[in-house]
Design a protein around this motif. Sequence first.
Motif, PDB file in Angstrom:
ATOM      1  N   GLU A  29       5.512   0.198  12.410  1.00  0.00           N
ATOM      2  CA  GLU A  29       5.836   1.617  11.987  1.00  0.00           C
ATOM      3  C   GLU A  29       4.749   2.272  11.612  1.00  0.00           C
ATOM      4  OE1 GLU A  29       8.963   4.404   9.503  1.00  0.00           O
ATOM      5  OE2 GLU A  29       9.204   2.198   9.461  1.00  0.00           O
ATOM      6  N   LEU A  30       3.951   1.576  10.649  1.00  0.00           N
ATOM      7  CA  LEU A  30       2.689   2.003   9.909  1.00  0.00           C
ATOM      8  C   LEU A  30       1.726   2.318  10.956  1.00  0.00           C
ATOM      9  CD1 LEU A  30       2.910   0.163   6.655  1.00  0.00           C
ATOM     10  CD2 LEU A  30       3.214   2.441   6.925  1.00  0.00           C
ATOM     11  N   ARG A  31       1.627   1.428  11.743  1.00  0.00           N
ATOM     12  CA  ARG A  31       0.489   1.337  12.842  1.00  0.00           C
ATOM     13  C   ARG A  31       0.797   2.763  13.758  1.00  0.00           C
ATOM     14  NH1 ARG A  31       0.725  -3.353  14.289  1.00  0.00           N
ATOM     15  NH2 ARG A  31       2.368  -3.212  16.104  1.00  0.00           N
ATOM     16  N   ASP A  32       1.966   2.987  14.218  1.00  0.00           N
ATOM     17  CA  ASP A  32       2.316   3.888  15.020  1.00  0.00           C
ATOM     18  C   ASP A  32       2.113   5.251  14.132  1.00  0.00           C
ATOM     19  OD1 ASP A  32       3.148   2.166  16.932  1.00  0.00           O
ATOM     20  OD2 ASP A  32       5.208   2.449  16.656  1.00  0.00           O
ATOM     21  N   THR A  33       2.296   5.269  12.685  1.00  0.00           N
ATOM     22  CA  THR A  33       2.216   6.465  12.124  1.00  0.00           C
ATOM     23  C   THR A  33       0.801   7.138  11.932  1.00  0.00           C
ATOM     24  OG1 THR A  33       4.192   5.868  10.785  1.00  0.00           O
ATOM     25  CG2 THR A  33       2.562   7.431   9.764  1.00  0.00           C
ATOM     26  N   PHE A  34      -0.164   5.991  11.924  1.00  0.00           N
ATOM     27  CA  PHE A  34      -1.550   6.232  11.687  1.00  0.00           C
ATOM     28  C   PHE A  34      -2.445   6.104  13.092  1.00  0.00           C
ATOM     29  CE2 PHE A  34      -0.677   5.251   7.415  1.00  0.00           C
ATOM     30  CZ  PHE A  34      -1.312   6.254   6.800  1.00  0.00           C
ATOM     31  N   ASP A  35      -1.435   6.030  14.288  1.00  0.00           N
ATOM     32  CA  ASP A  35      -2.262   5.773  15.403  1.00  0.00           C
ATOM     33  C   ASP A  35      -3.044   7.188  15.842  1.00  0.00           C
ATOM     34  OD1 ASP A  35      -2.792   4.746  17.945  1.00  0.00           O
ATOM     35  OD2 ASP A  35      -1.132   5.966  18.943  1.00  0.00           O
TER      36      ASP A  35
ATOM     37  N   GLN B 272      -1.450  10.727   6.221  1.00  0.00           N
ATOM     38  CA  GLN B 272      -0.263  10.888   6.942  1.00  0.00           C
ATOM     39  C   GLN B 272       1.201  11.347   6.128  1.00  0.00           C
ATOM     40  OE1 GLN B 272      -1.635  11.683   9.431  1.00  0.00           O
ATOM     41  NE2 GLN B 272      -0.686  10.163  10.842  1.00  0.00           N
ATOM     42  N   VAL B 273       2.005  11.937   6.515  1.00  0.00           N
ATOM     43  CA  VAL B 273       3.185  12.360   5.646  1.00  0.00           C
ATOM     44  C   VAL B 273       4.593  11.801   6.698  1.00  0.00           C
ATOM     45  CG1 VAL B 273       4.664  14.195   4.906  1.00  0.00           C
ATOM     46  CG2 VAL B 273       2.279  14.227   4.924  1.00  0.00           C
ATOM     47  N   THR B 274       5.285  11.417   5.866  1.00  0.00           N
ATOM     48  CA  THR B 274       6.730  10.729   6.449  1.00  0.00           C
ATOM     49  C   THR B 274       7.965  11.100   5.453  1.00  0.00           C
ATOM     50  OG1 THR B 274       8.169   9.124   7.356  1.00  0.00           O
ATOM     51  CG2 THR B 274       6.620   8.380   5.827  1.00  0.00           C
ATOM     52  N   GLU B 275       8.937  11.663   5.875  1.00  0.00           N
ATOM     53  CA  GLU B 275      10.034  11.822   5.061  1.00  0.00           C
ATOM     54  C   GLU B 275      11.105  10.568   4.992  1.00  0.00           C
ATOM     55  OE1 GLU B 275      11.797  15.738   5.683  1.00  0.00           O
ATOM     56  OE2 GLU B 275      10.040  16.382   6.528  1.00  0.00           O
ATOM     57  N   CYS B 276      10.691   9.614   6.023  1.00  0.00           N
ATOM     58  CA  CYS B 276      11.538   8.205   5.792  1.00  0.00           C
ATOM     59  C   CYS B 276      10.775   7.328   6.413  1.00  0.00           C
ATOM     60  CB  CYS B 276      13.067   8.593   6.704  1.00  0.00           C
ATOM     61  SG  CYS B 276      14.097   7.250   6.873  1.00  0.00           S
ATOM     62  N   LEU B 277      10.827   6.206   5.467  1.00  0.00           N
ATOM     63  CA  LEU B 277      10.343   5.077   6.128  1.00  0.00           C
ATOM     64  C   LEU B 277      11.339   4.046   6.769  1.00  0.00           C
ATOM     65  CD1 LEU B 277       7.858   4.261   3.384  1.00  0.00           C
ATOM     66  CD2 LEU B 277       7.475   4.756   5.570  1.00  0.00           C
ATOM     67  N   GLN B 278      11.433   4.136   8.060  1.00  0.00           N
ATOM     68  CA  GLN B 278      12.756   3.470   8.586  1.00  0.00           C
ATOM     69  C   GLN B 278      12.729   2.026   8.410  1.00  0.00           C
ATOM     70  OE1 GLN B 278      14.798   4.984  10.720  1.00  0.00           O
ATOM     71  NE2 GLN B 278      13.687   7.120  11.231  1.00  0.00           N
ATOM     72  N   PHE B 279      11.525   1.337   8.194  1.00  0.00           N
ATOM     73  CA  PHE B 279      11.759  -0.281   8.110  1.00  0.00           C
ATOM     74  C   PHE B 279      12.572  -0.711   6.835  1.00  0.00           C
ATOM     75  CE2 PHE B 279       7.794   0.764   5.716  1.00  0.00           C
ATOM     76  CZ  PHE B 279       7.946   0.025   4.594  1.00  0.00           C
ATOM     77  N   THR B 280      12.608   0.408   5.945  1.00  0.00           N
ATOM     78  CA  THR B 280      13.340   0.129   4.655  1.00  0.00           C
ATOM     79  C   THR B 280      14.893  -0.041   4.631  1.00  0.00           C
ATOM     80  OG1 THR B 280      13.564   2.476   4.098  1.00  0.00           O
ATOM     81  CG2 THR B 280      11.673   1.383   3.218  1.00  0.00           C
ATOM     82  N   VAL B 281      15.506   0.504   5.759  1.00  0.00           N
ATOM     83  CA  VAL B 281      16.866   0.711   6.220  1.00  0.00           C
ATOM     84  C   VAL B 281      17.266  -0.436   7.095  1.00  0.00           C
ATOM     85  CG1 VAL B 281      18.957   2.109   6.996  1.00  0.00           C
ATOM     86  CG2 VAL B 281      16.707   3.173   5.921  1.00  0.00           C
ATOM     87  N   ASP B 282      18.147  -1.126   6.324  1.00  0.00           N
ATOM     88  CA  ASP B 282      18.759  -2.190   7.146  1.00  0.00           C
ATOM     89  C   ASP B 282      19.357  -2.008   8.544  1.00  0.00           C
ATOM     90  OD1 ASP B 282      17.637  -4.265   5.387  1.00  0.00           O
ATOM     91  OD2 ASP B 282      19.462  -5.038   4.703  1.00  0.00           O
ATOM     92  N   GLU B 283      20.081  -0.891   8.403  1.00  0.00           N
ATOM     93  CA  GLU B 283      20.925  -0.513   9.766  1.00  0.00           C
ATOM     94  C   GLU B 283      19.851  -0.067  10.754  1.00  0.00           C
ATOM     95  OE1 GLU B 283      21.472   0.560   6.688  1.00  0.00           O
ATOM     96  OE2 GLU B 283      23.698  -0.039   6.236  1.00  0.00           O
TER      97      GLU B 283
END
Length: 489
Positions: free
Chosen positions: A286-292, A300-311
């Motif tokens: 996810e971080l690699r894609d964010t800074f790609d 960079q700016v994100t309102e949600c880090l997807q990897f933190t959510v188990d669902e």
Amino acid sequence: MKTARNKQASLLLALLLSAVWLLPTQANSAIRSWRGADGAAVSPQAGCPVEVLREHLTVEIGGLPQPFADLPDASVTAEYTLLNPTEDAVEVRLFFPVGQQPAYTDESGAYGVTVNGKEAAVKRRFSACFTRSFSAGDVETDLMKLEDGYTSDPFWRPGLPVTDYTFSFSELDDTRNTLAVLCLTGGSRALLYDEGDKAYYKLEWDGKSTVRFNIEEGSVCRIAVFGESDAAFSWRFEHADTGEPLSATVSEKEKRELTLEGFITGLSQENSPVSAADRFNAAAAELRDTFDGAAPDALQVTECLQFTVDENYMEWYEYTLAFAPGETLTNTVTAPFFPDIDVGWEPPKYSYTYLLSPAAGWASFGGLDVELHTDAFLLESSLKGFTKTETGWEMHTDSLPEKELELCLSAAQKPKRDKDDLMKEILLWGLMIFGLALIAGAVLLVIFLLKKLFRRLKDGRHAKNGTKGAQHESVHRPAGDGGRTEGMQ
């Protein structure tokens, strides 16, 4: 004539504006459906010599679930009779795709794997599946995300230094309309992220190093800087509407020196079944894609880090089967089975999906027996041949079906559309059709006006050419007449 053209132009503009206004727009609304978790057949790696003599699939549905309520037991059990036809010992490493935990429950459900009736060693694995969608075509793609150990990315490595800053804001001039303007300078990548604090409902970012976001009294801002750097933060504050300078106090609430692995672990849910390695690999991706494509020192700016959510993870069962030469084994896999729920019907419809196509990876597939144990009504099935039994429904096929198994159940044999939902859908379709009709009318009007304009221009050119011809004739005729008169004389 000019007035008539102005009226036509006004009418055209009004039609276009009406069409745009009447088209349906995206808006927040009540949740009308819930995504479930699909089951899937076990799939071996290519070239596996083991044959499936028979698969017996049992679907147990103790009751139809209600969203956000205690769920009744529901599971799918696949029993495979497997044969190693070769004269060699064979080991088969298997990944059973369980699916994603649906958003409407916190329960993980029952699971287990046995070989010849004895419990097998199973490792629960998780791959990133941030889109909340899963189908047969995703099995191989998601399976590739499961790595043995930590990813070998040269930058996003477990020991990468991370400096995690937390800033807080107070003494705001205007507690409702203040924007914080942050400019970051320094030599490494940085990420402004939200960890469930007061969410940024207005955020502007230049894509490089400056970001504007709303703050309130007590708001918190979190920034992670990746790699060794001398990051420097400059702050100013302005009115959200006018840009007028405002005053506020910003304080560095916390500064933590971490590794990337520690940063990711600190954002994980407590008692999570997701292993540290699986979550790290998902986070690194996810971080690699964010800074790609971004500059080496980009903010960079994100309102949600997807990897933190188990669902947001796809679950798998990993285990190994060991065959002696010519040996037959019975492998049984049990997994939770959650449906998609459509409450646009009274009573709701429940759609269960079991992916059969992954079983095509075995050397051959003998037959399939399906038992559905439920008190509910079976409304539809993607596979034909189900017959009613005392405990539910059953069917048999002599080979692996070409379609996936999709079952639609309900508490009533003929559920009816929810009246409010139906009226909203009719209104939506009516507005869409009316809007499209207005657009079509506007297009036809434009074509008509353009044709009329071209016709007038064409007629004007003909009239002008005719006038020139008449003038040319009036100039030469007297000379001709004079000549003829002179000749007569």
